[in-house]
Enzyme design. Structure first.
Site, PDB file in Angstrom:
ATOM      1  N   HIS A 115      -2.486  -7.605  32.090  1.00 36.62           N
ATOM      2  CA  HIS A 115      -3.377  -8.501  31.371  1.00 36.62           C
ATOM      3  C   HIS A 115      -2.875  -9.420  30.211  1.00 36.62           C
ATOM      4  O   HIS A 115      -3.761 -10.372  29.790  1.00 36.62           O
ATOM      5  CB  HIS A 115      -4.815  -7.374  30.641  1.00 36.62           C
ATOM      6  CG  HIS A 115      -4.342  -7.073  29.556  1.00 36.62           C
ATOM      7  ND1 HIS A 115      -3.875  -5.445  29.457  1.00 36.62           N
ATOM      8  CD2 HIS A 115      -4.270  -7.332  28.290  1.00 36.62           C
ATOM      9  CE1 HIS A 115      -3.543  -5.295  28.007  1.00 36.62           C
ATOM     10  NE2 HIS A 115      -3.708  -6.240  27.436  1.00 36.62           N
ATOM     11  N   ASP A 170      -1.720  -2.009  35.310  1.00 34.63           N
ATOM     12  CA  ASP A 170      -1.740  -3.121  34.003  1.00 34.63           C
ATOM     13  C   ASP A 170      -0.124  -3.006  33.629  1.00 34.63           C
ATOM     14  O   ASP A 170       0.024  -3.202  32.682  1.00 34.63           O
ATOM     15  CB  ASP A 170      -2.512  -2.435  32.904  1.00 34.63           C
ATOM     16  CG  ASP A 170      -2.803  -3.731  32.095  1.00 34.63           C
ATOM     17  OD1 ASP A 170      -2.819  -4.728  32.269  1.00 34.63           O
ATOM     18  OD2 ASP A 170      -3.118  -3.435  30.906  1.00 34.63           O
ATOM     19  N   GLY A 185      -2.334  -8.060  20.683  1.00 38.11           N
ATOM     20  CA  GLY A 185      -1.050  -8.540  20.250  1.00 38.11           C
ATOM     21  C   GLY A 185       0.086  -7.511  20.416  1.00 38.11           C
ATOM     22  O   GLY A 185       1.156  -7.735  20.812  1.00 38.11           O
ATOM     23  N   ASN A 186      -0.492  -6.064  20.319  1.00 40.29           N
ATOM     24  CA  ASN A 186       0.497  -5.207  20.469  1.00 40.29           C
ATOM     25  C   ASN A 186       0.487  -4.736  22.218  1.00 40.29           C
ATOM     26  O   ASN A 186       1.467  -4.214  22.441  1.00 40.29           O
ATOM     27  CB  ASN A 186      -0.100  -3.846  19.880  1.00 40.29           C
ATOM     28  CG  ASN A 186       0.274  -3.673  18.541  1.00 40.29           C
ATOM     29  OD1 ASN A 186      -0.412  -3.828  17.532  1.00 40.29           O
ATOM     30  ND2 ASN A 186       1.689  -3.598  18.315  1.00 40.29           N
ATOM     31  N   SER A 187      -0.431  -5.366  22.909  1.00 41.86           N
ATOM     32  CA  SER A 187      -0.626  -5.157  24.234  1.00 41.86           C
ATOM     33  C   SER A 187       0.974  -5.333  24.905  1.00 41.86           C
ATOM     34  O   SER A 187       1.386  -6.515  24.841  1.00 41.86           O
ATOM     35  CB  SER A 187      -1.616  -5.814  24.804  1.00 41.86           C
ATOM     36  OG  SER A 187      -2.842  -5.301  24.462  1.00 41.86           O
ATOM     37  N   LEU A 236      -5.654   9.282  50.035  1.00 40.22           N
ATOM     38  CA  LEU A 236      -6.323  10.267  51.043  1.00 40.22           C
ATOM     39  C   LEU A 236      -7.402   9.725  51.744  1.00 40.22           C
ATOM     40  O   LEU A 236      -7.714  10.193  52.780  1.00 40.22           O
ATOM     41  CB  LEU A 236      -6.500  11.407  50.138  1.00 40.22           C
ATOM     42  CG  LEU A 236      -5.617  12.320  49.599  1.00 40.22           C
ATOM     43  CD1 LEU A 236      -6.174  13.616  48.900  1.00 40.22           C
ATOM     44  CD2 LEU A 236      -4.622  12.890  50.757  1.00 40.22           C
ATOM     45  N   VAL A 238     -10.542   9.630  50.281  1.00 38.04           N
ATOM     46  CA  VAL A 238     -11.927  10.623  49.876  1.00 38.04           C
ATOM     47  C   VAL A 238     -12.454   9.981  48.272  1.00 38.04           C
ATOM     48  O   VAL A 238     -11.762   9.311  47.582  1.00 38.04           O
ATOM     49  CB  VAL A 238     -11.175  11.913  49.537  1.00 38.04           C
ATOM     50  CG1 VAL A 238     -10.933  12.869  50.678  1.00 38.04           C
ATOM     51  CG2 VAL A 238     -10.289  12.069  48.476  1.00 38.04           C
ATOM     52  N   ILE A 247     -14.217  11.678  44.961  1.00 37.91           N
ATOM     53  CA  ILE A 247     -14.245  13.044  44.326  1.00 37.91           C
ATOM     54  C   ILE A 247     -15.136  13.137  43.208  1.00 37.91           C
ATOM     55  O   ILE A 247     -15.519  11.970  42.674  1.00 37.91           O
ATOM     56  CB  ILE A 247     -12.956  13.328  44.005  1.00 37.91           C
ATOM     57  CG1 ILE A 247     -12.184  12.274  43.200  1.00 37.91           C
ATOM     58  CG2 ILE A 247     -12.001  13.605  45.378  1.00 37.91           C
ATOM     59  CD1 ILE A 247     -10.797  12.916  42.490  1.00 37.91           C
TER      60      ILE A 247
END
Length: 471
Positions: free
Chosen positions: A113, A143, A214-216, A271, A273, A275
């Site tokens: 992102h 991400d 900004g830490n991302s 798979l 499915v 759930i």
């Protein structure tokens, strides 16, 4: 009496001195050498993108794309406001994030992102020099994005084993919150294996490390100076940091990175499915000792699970002898497998335990997971979503008299409120949705500038989501 007071005073004084002595001898970590050692490999990432200005007044920065609403809210509140632009003229959007160098020849990891939709990516090193980066590949589901800059003998991080992390262990983050380069924050591991909205394939590391815009994409270090995660998201209700930060485990990130480097894309096991969680009442009804496992609510026609004999109502207790404690563990474990791999599932069916062995399939692209009897109905552009009607098997599995399934999210309000393929919509604007046609009719007639409610069922859990349509 005065003698008693003196004794009490001496006793309290002794406790105070003892507490001070214990505090002085406490073995708190010293991060100074660690920061000096690892900081050169941490980079600042900025992007440029030519994009139309949004009329609503909030800058549409790539850093927000794909974020669930509760996470996005904090970042939107801290973005600069831009004037209305009825003419729709182009402007240059900028995004700011962090990353880290994983090899001396210039490979860099960050969040998807941070760089999504960018026309230009600039990596700024610790010595303030800037290098243009090439996007090798990105994986929105985890991400994670892999970049490449030209360089030799660049400082690189040491990679750690996120599986070996323990709850309570000290960790440290370095990044560029609000553009303040190489800011250092520290905390402890709060939990492991967390599942977040819209993130089925990442067992997040939860910490109380202060993370801000900004830490991302920045690294999460252990005390050995090894990267154990990529800081990705925070959870907030107030719009500010609340002590809940989430990092992508390095084991997951490197698996994705290696595939992006080799093939430019990521292949995951599947798979076929749908759930849901096993609560206390369900556990009792299925003859389980305690709530555990993943209850199969739907089996996709001709999918790997259907071909391997898995049935609606089965409770999957383990995958290759690894226990499923909560239902979210299942996609985490299956997603790490390669298409074609054989997998052993321990299940409970009608009160009896069985072992099923089947071949894992390849996870389809977004929007292909939902099988439906009817055709797809594209709503008005105001909602930005394609829905399909539920077939009889789906209705029985989900115990629903009506509803439609989300097949594709193109953008707009549907993306902003976090809808994703596979969600089931039962009500819109307080009206029941009995067909895809009804959904489209209601969507077209939705009021503007007023809160509108939508009831959504995801993996057996129903909730109401509210949103507001602009004029």
């Amino acid at each position: 009496m005065s003698s008693l007071k003196r004794c009490v005073s001496m006793l309290l004084g002794g406790y105070l001195l003892l507490g001070q002595a214990l505090l002085a001898n406490a073995q708190l970590p010293d991060f100074t050498e660690l920061v000096e050692q690892v900081s050169p490999a941490v980079v600042n990432i900025s992007t440029r993108q030519n994009a139309p200005v949004r009329a609503a007044g909030i800058a549409q920065i790539p850093d927000l794309e794909g974020m669930p609403p509760l996470f996005r809210e904090f970042f939107e509140r801290n973005l600069p406001q831009v004037p209305r632009n009825p003419g729709g003229r182009q402007r240059e959007a900028q995004s700011l994030g962090s990353g880290f160098i994983i090899s001396s020849d210039g490979y860099v990891l960050t969040n998807n992102h941070v760089v999504a939709g960018a026309d230009e990516i600039i990596v700024r090193l610790s010595d303030r020099s800037e290098l243009e980066a090439k996007l090798i590949g990105a994986d929105p589901r985890t991400d994670v994005a892999l970049l490449k800059v030209k360089g030799k003998n660049l400082p690189a991080v040491k990679l750690g084993n996120s599986e070996a992390l323990k709850v309570g262990e000290w960790v440290l983050a370095i990044g560029s919150p609000f553009g303040f380069d190489h800011s250092v924050t520290a905390g402890i591991v709060s939990a492991k294996g967390r599942s977040l909205p819209n993130e089925n394939y990442v067992p997040f590391i939860q910490t109380d490390v202060a993370i801000n815009p900004g830490n991302s994409g920045g690294p999460l270090f252990n005390l050995k100076g090894e990267v154990v995660g990529i800081n990705s998201q925070i959870f907030t209700r107030s719009g500010g940091f609340m002590g809940l930060s989430f990092a992508i485990p390095m084991d997951v990130a490197m698996s994705v990175s290696n595939q992006l480097k080799a093939d430019g894309k990521v292949n995951r096991g599947w798979l076929g499915v749908m759930i849901q969680e096993v609560n206390k009442d369900l556990a009792e009804s299925f003859g389980l000792d305690k709530p555990a496992g993943a209850l199969v609510a739907q089996v996709v026609d001709n999918g790997p699970a259907a071909k391997g004999g898995l049935q609606v109502g089965d409770v999957i207790l383990s995958v290759n002898d690894k226990a499923i404690v909560v239902s979210a563990d299942l996609p985490h474990l299956i997603g790490t497998l390669k298409p074609g791999d054989s997998v052993r599932l321990d299940v409970v069916r009608e009160g009896e335990r069985k072992r099923i062995t089947l071949a894992v399939g390849a996870l389809p692209e977004e929007g292909e997971e939902v099988a439906a009897a009817g055709g797809a109905e594209r709503s008005s552009n105001r909602m930005g979503v394609t829905v399909v009607e539920l077939n009889e098997e789906q209705r029985r599995a989900l115990d629903l008299p009506f509803g439609v399934a989300v097949k594709e999210v193109q953008g707009g309000p549907a993306a902003l409120i976090g809808l994703r393929p596979g969600d089931v919509i039962t009500h819109l604007n307080n009206r029941a949705i009995d067909s895809a046609k009804t959904f489209t009719q209601i969507a077209q007639a939705l009021p503007t500038n007023r809160s509108v409610s939508m009831r959504v069922l995801r993996q057996g859990r129903a909730s109401f989501i509210t949103f507001r349509l602009a004029e």
